[in-house]
Design a protein around this motif. Structure first.
Motif, PDB file in Angstrom:
ATOM      1  N   THR A 160      21.665  15.357   4.953  1.00 30.34           N
ATOM      2  CA  THR A 160      22.665  15.577   4.035  1.00 30.34           C
ATOM      3  C   THR A 160      23.294  14.140   3.727  1.00 30.34           C
ATOM      4  O   THR A 160      23.161  13.085   4.318  1.00 30.34           O
ATOM      5  CB  THR A 160      23.818  16.850   4.314  1.00 30.34           C
ATOM      6  N   HIS A 161      24.332  14.087   2.832  1.00 33.93           N
ATOM      7  CA  HIS A 161      25.055  12.877   2.339  1.00 33.93           C
ATOM      8  C   HIS A 161      26.417  13.104   2.478  1.00 33.93           C
ATOM      9  O   HIS A 161      26.965  14.134   2.448  1.00 33.93           O
ATOM     10  CB  HIS A 161      24.733  12.462   0.877  1.00 33.93           C
ATOM     11  N   ASP A 165       0.854  -1.176  -0.176  1.00 41.75           N
ATOM     12  CA  ASP A 165       0.196   0.091   0.002  1.00 41.75           C
ATOM     13  C   ASP A 165       0.800   1.373  -0.026  1.00 41.75           C
ATOM     14  O   ASP A 165       0.337   2.286  -0.495  1.00 41.75           O
ATOM     15  CB  ASP A 165      -0.815   0.006   1.262  1.00 41.75           C
ATOM     16  N   MET A 166       2.067   1.298   0.326  1.00 40.11           N
ATOM     17  CA  MET A 166       2.975   2.167   0.902  1.00 40.11           C
ATOM     18  C   MET A 166       4.385   1.889   0.727  1.00 40.11           C
ATOM     19  O   MET A 166       4.525   0.856   0.931  1.00 40.11           O
ATOM     20  CB  MET A 166       2.500   3.238   2.146  1.00 40.11           C
ATOM     21  N   VAL A 167       5.271   2.917   0.398  1.00 40.15           N
ATOM     22  CA  VAL A 167       6.652   2.628   0.597  1.00 40.15           C
ATOM     23  C   VAL A 167       7.161   3.489   1.810  1.00 40.15           C
ATOM     24  O   VAL A 167       7.128   4.621   1.674  1.00 40.15           O
ATOM     25  CB  VAL A 167       7.395   3.048  -0.658  1.00 40.15           C
ATOM     26  N   PHE A 168       7.724   2.806   2.738  1.00 40.64           N
ATOM     27  CA  PHE A 168       8.416   3.409   3.845  1.00 40.64           C
ATOM     28  C   PHE A 168      10.073   3.019   3.680  1.00 40.64           C
ATOM     29  O   PHE A 168      10.321   1.923   3.786  1.00 40.64           O
ATOM     30  CB  PHE A 168       7.993   2.945   5.085  1.00 40.64           C
ATOM     31  N   ALA A 169      10.890   3.690   3.130  1.00 41.77           N
ATOM     32  CA  ALA A 169      12.150   3.396   2.827  1.00 41.77           C
ATOM     33  C   ALA A 169      13.291   4.365   2.700  1.00 41.77           C
ATOM     34  O   ALA A 169      14.014   4.460   1.692  1.00 41.77           O
ATOM     35  CB  ALA A 169      12.177   2.388   1.611  1.00 41.77           C
ATOM     36  N   GLY A 170      13.062   5.605   3.467  1.00 42.92           N
ATOM     37  CA  GLY A 170      14.037   6.681   3.411  1.00 42.92           C
ATOM     38  C   GLY A 170      13.907   7.099   1.859  1.00 42.92           C
ATOM     39  O   GLY A 170      14.934   7.512   1.343  1.00 42.92           O
ATOM     40  N   MET A 171      12.928   7.043   1.373  1.00 44.15           N
ATOM     41  CA  MET A 171      12.764   7.481  -0.229  1.00 44.15           C
ATOM     42  C   MET A 171      12.432   9.044  -0.485  1.00 44.15           C
ATOM     43  O   MET A 171      11.726   9.788   0.065  1.00 44.15           O
ATOM     44  CB  MET A 171      11.629   6.759  -1.042  1.00 44.15           C
ATOM     45  N   VAL A 185      31.781   5.168  -0.679  1.00 40.43           N
ATOM     46  CA  VAL A 185      30.449   4.854  -0.632  1.00 40.43           C
ATOM     47  C   VAL A 185      29.697   6.163  -0.288  1.00 40.43           C
ATOM     48  O   VAL A 185      29.999   6.609   0.904  1.00 40.43           O
ATOM     49  CB  VAL A 185      30.021   3.711   0.281  1.00 40.43           C
ATOM     50  N   LEU A 186      28.712   6.795  -1.342  1.00 36.27           N
ATOM     51  CA  LEU A 186      27.850   7.653  -0.939  1.00 36.27           C
ATOM     52  C   LEU A 186      26.543   7.290  -0.194  1.00 36.27           C
ATOM     53  O   LEU A 186      25.921   6.331  -0.668  1.00 36.27           O
ATOM     54  CB  LEU A 186      27.500   8.473  -2.076  1.00 36.27           C
ATOM     55  N   ALA A 187      26.343   7.974   0.991  1.00 36.09           N
ATOM     56  CA  ALA A 187      25.160   7.490   1.695  1.00 36.09           C
ATOM     57  C   ALA A 187      24.750   8.714   2.620  1.00 36.09           C
ATOM     58  O   ALA A 187      25.413   9.831   2.905  1.00 36.09           O
ATOM     59  CB  ALA A 187      25.238   6.332   2.779  1.00 36.09           C
ATOM     60  N   GLU A 188      23.408   8.705   3.098  1.00 44.48           N
ATOM     61  CA  GLU A 188      22.925   9.943   3.867  1.00 44.48           C
ATOM     62  C   GLU A 188      23.627   9.637   5.227  1.00 44.48           C
ATOM     63  O   GLU A 188      24.344   8.595   5.589  1.00 44.48           O
ATOM     64  CB  GLU A 188      21.462   9.476   4.595  1.00 44.48           C
ATOM     65  N   LEU A 189      23.967  10.912   5.643  1.00 43.01           N
ATOM     66  CA  LEU A 189      24.781  11.046   6.955  1.00 43.01           C
ATOM     67  C   LEU A 189      24.405   9.989   8.066  1.00 43.01           C
ATOM     68  O   LEU A 189      25.355   9.405   8.636  1.00 43.01           O
ATOM     69  CB  LEU A 189      24.753  12.639   7.295  1.00 43.01           C
ATOM     70  N   PRO A 190      23.214   9.992   8.449  1.00 48.71           N
ATOM     71  CA  PRO A 190      22.800   8.969   9.593  1.00 48.71           C
ATOM     72  C   PRO A 190      23.283   7.512   9.076  1.00 48.71           C
ATOM     73  O   PRO A 190      23.806   6.708   9.934  1.00 48.71           O
ATOM     74  CB  PRO A 190      21.568   9.068   9.954  1.00 48.71           C
ATOM     75  N   VAL A 191      23.100   7.075   7.979  1.00 44.13           N
ATOM     76  CA  VAL A 191      23.568   5.545   7.689  1.00 44.13           C
ATOM     77  C   VAL A 191      25.127   5.673   7.549  1.00 44.13           C
ATOM     78  O   VAL A 191      25.530   4.753   7.980  1.00 44.13           O
ATOM     79  CB  VAL A 191      22.735   5.366   6.219  1.00 44.13           C
ATOM     80  N   ALA A 192      25.573   6.666   6.991  1.00 41.32           N
ATOM     81  CA  ALA A 192      26.962   6.623   7.016  1.00 41.32           C
ATOM     82  C   ALA A 192      27.613   6.654   8.406  1.00 41.32           C
ATOM     83  O   ALA A 192      28.537   5.812   8.779  1.00 41.32           O
ATOM     84  CB  ALA A 192      27.653   7.833   6.513  1.00 41.32           C
ATOM     85  N   GLN A 193      27.007   7.349   9.419  1.00 42.16           N
ATOM     86  CA  GLN A 193      27.513   7.304  10.672  1.00 42.16           C
ATOM     87  C   GLN A 193      27.596   5.907  11.471  1.00 42.16           C
ATOM     88  O   GLN A 193      28.213   5.415  11.939  1.00 42.16           O
ATOM     89  CB  GLN A 193      26.873   8.236  11.467  1.00 42.16           C
ATOM     90  N   ILE A 194      26.152   5.325  11.100  1.00 43.01           N
ATOM     91  CA  ILE A 194      25.968   3.873  11.514  1.00 43.01           C
ATOM     92  C   ILE A 194      27.084   2.940  11.253  1.00 43.01           C
ATOM     93  O   ILE A 194      27.439   2.215  11.890  1.00 43.01           O
ATOM     94  CB  ILE A 194      24.534   3.596  11.603  1.00 43.01           C
ATOM     95  N   ASN A 195      27.313   2.982   9.877  1.00 43.04           N
ATOM     96  CA  ASN A 195      28.123   2.027   9.521  1.00 43.04           C
ATOM     97  C   ASN A 195      29.526   2.283   9.628  1.00 43.04           C
ATOM     98  O   ASN A 195      30.473   1.282   9.927  1.00 43.04           O
ATOM     99  CB  ASN A 195      28.083   2.225   7.700  1.00 43.04           C
ATOM    100  N   VAL A 196      29.879   3.283   9.946  1.00 44.23           N
ATOM    101  CA  VAL A 196      31.378   3.798  10.374  1.00 44.23           C
ATOM    102  C   VAL A 196      31.402   3.036  12.181  1.00 44.23           C
ATOM    103  O   VAL A 196      32.537   2.678  12.159  1.00 44.23           O
ATOM    104  CB  VAL A 196      31.668   5.071  10.356  1.00 44.23           C
ATOM    105  N   GLN A 197      30.464   3.411  12.655  1.00 43.04           N
ATOM    106  CA  GLN A 197      30.465   2.750  13.960  1.00 43.04           C
ATOM    107  C   GLN A 197      30.653   1.471  14.074  1.00 43.04           C
ATOM    108  O   GLN A 197      31.297   0.923  15.053  1.00 43.04           O
ATOM    109  CB  GLN A 197      28.916   3.319  14.861  1.00 43.04           C
ATOM    110  N   LYS A 198      29.988   0.736  13.208  1.00 38.28           N
ATOM    111  CA  LYS A 198      29.838  -0.870  13.270  1.00 38.28           C
ATOM    112  C   LYS A 198      31.200  -1.287  12.288  1.00 38.28           C
ATOM    113  O   LYS A 198      31.349  -2.825  12.444  1.00 38.28           O
ATOM    114  CB  LYS A 198      28.587  -1.268  12.346  1.00 38.28           C
TER     115      LYS A 198
END
Length: 276
Positions: free
Chosen positions: A138-139, A112-118, A204-217
């Motif tokens: 931002t990215h 019915d809908m898309v919830f995916a940071g779109m 790798v280009l990603a949104e800032l919160p996504v980038a931050q989490i991947n760097v933390q991990k």
């Protein structure tokens, strides 16, 4: 005479059959017309379930997490979806799929809908309605540790291999700034990060919160802080089928209420805490 009666009977049966068939077709047409006049909102309420599509490899938006021994899809997009389902008085069902297949699934009535940071780009708006923007980020580029200090502008990455999620806004940004031969698109950001660590891509280009989490991990990678890439289309929204004004109004009402109560920021904080 007998043959004549038989011929008349055959003719009568044939006409009757055609008449019945026409009535049947008319009935089907009427049903289809009624179905097409049923709004997306009415459809969701009548089935008692909101089915959303997401690509659960994008923390803190949506990602898999084992909770009480059970794999669950969590994230701040999911919390927004839960609130919307509650406001509509229905249950929530989540379908996980590749990001670039989400709008296809929406068009095919599988969700019915898309919830995916779109991001609601002009191209996507041709095939779907979008809610008000509920989050803007931002990215940033993720690179191997040590490389981040030498990058201050896009030109510093020319000739490098750039990794992006397939079908994402970052893929569009990459195509606008780099040669196609130097862009690698994959379904999952986690796979891109693995390629970065294995020297298969250079950034790798990603949104800032996504980038931050991947760097933390992940050890051995870092964010390029001196180069901020802005979203040309202005943030993240929820997608639904085209021409769904009643549903769109309800979605925007939920978003406004969440913003007014500062709930979305709270959802983001909680989602970040769940990331391993």
């Amino acid at each position: 005479m007998k043959n004549g009666i038989i011929k008349k009977l055959i003719a009568f049966v044939a006409v009757s059959t055609i008449a019945i068939s026409m009535v049947g077709c008319g009935s089907n047409a009427k049903k289809e017309s009624t179905s097409s006049n049923t709004s997306a909102l009415d459809t969701i309420k009548s089935k008692g379930k909101l089915v959303i599509g997401t690509s659960a490899d994008y923390p803190p938006y949506e990602f898999h997490k084992e909770i009480d021994g059970k794999d669950q899809i969590v994230g701040f997009d999911i919390e927004i979806a839960k609130q919307l389902a509650k406001d509509l008085g229905v249950e929530l069902e989540i379908k996980d799929m590749a990001f670039d297949g989400l709008l296809v699934a929406l068009q095919a009535d599988k969700i019915d809908m898309v919830f995916a940071g779109m991001t609601p780009t002009d191209e996507r708006k041709q095939n779907a309605d979008f809610s008000e923007i509920y989050y803007t980020a931002t990215h940033r580029f993720i690179v191997r540790s040590g490389d981040e200090t030498s990058i201050t502008k896009i030109e510093d990455l020319k000739g490098k291999k750039i990794g992006v999620q397939k079908g994402s806004i970052q893929e569009g940004i990459a195509k606008d700034n780099f040669d196609a031969a130097n862009i690698k698109s994959l379904d999952k950001v986690t796979d891109l990060v693995l390629d970065l660590k294995n020297n298969k891509v250079d950034a790798v280009l990603a949104e800032l919160p996504v980038a931050q989490i991947n760097v933390q991990k992940n050890q051995g990678i870092a964010i390029v802080d001196k180069l901020e890439v802005k979203d040309p289309d202005g943030g993240t929204a929820i997608a639904m089928k085209k021409n769904s004004p009643e549903l769109l109004a309800e979605v925007n009402k939920t978003i406004k209420n969440l913003k007014d109560q500062n709930k979305i920021e709270q959802f983001i904080i909680e989602a970040n805490k769940l990331v391993d």
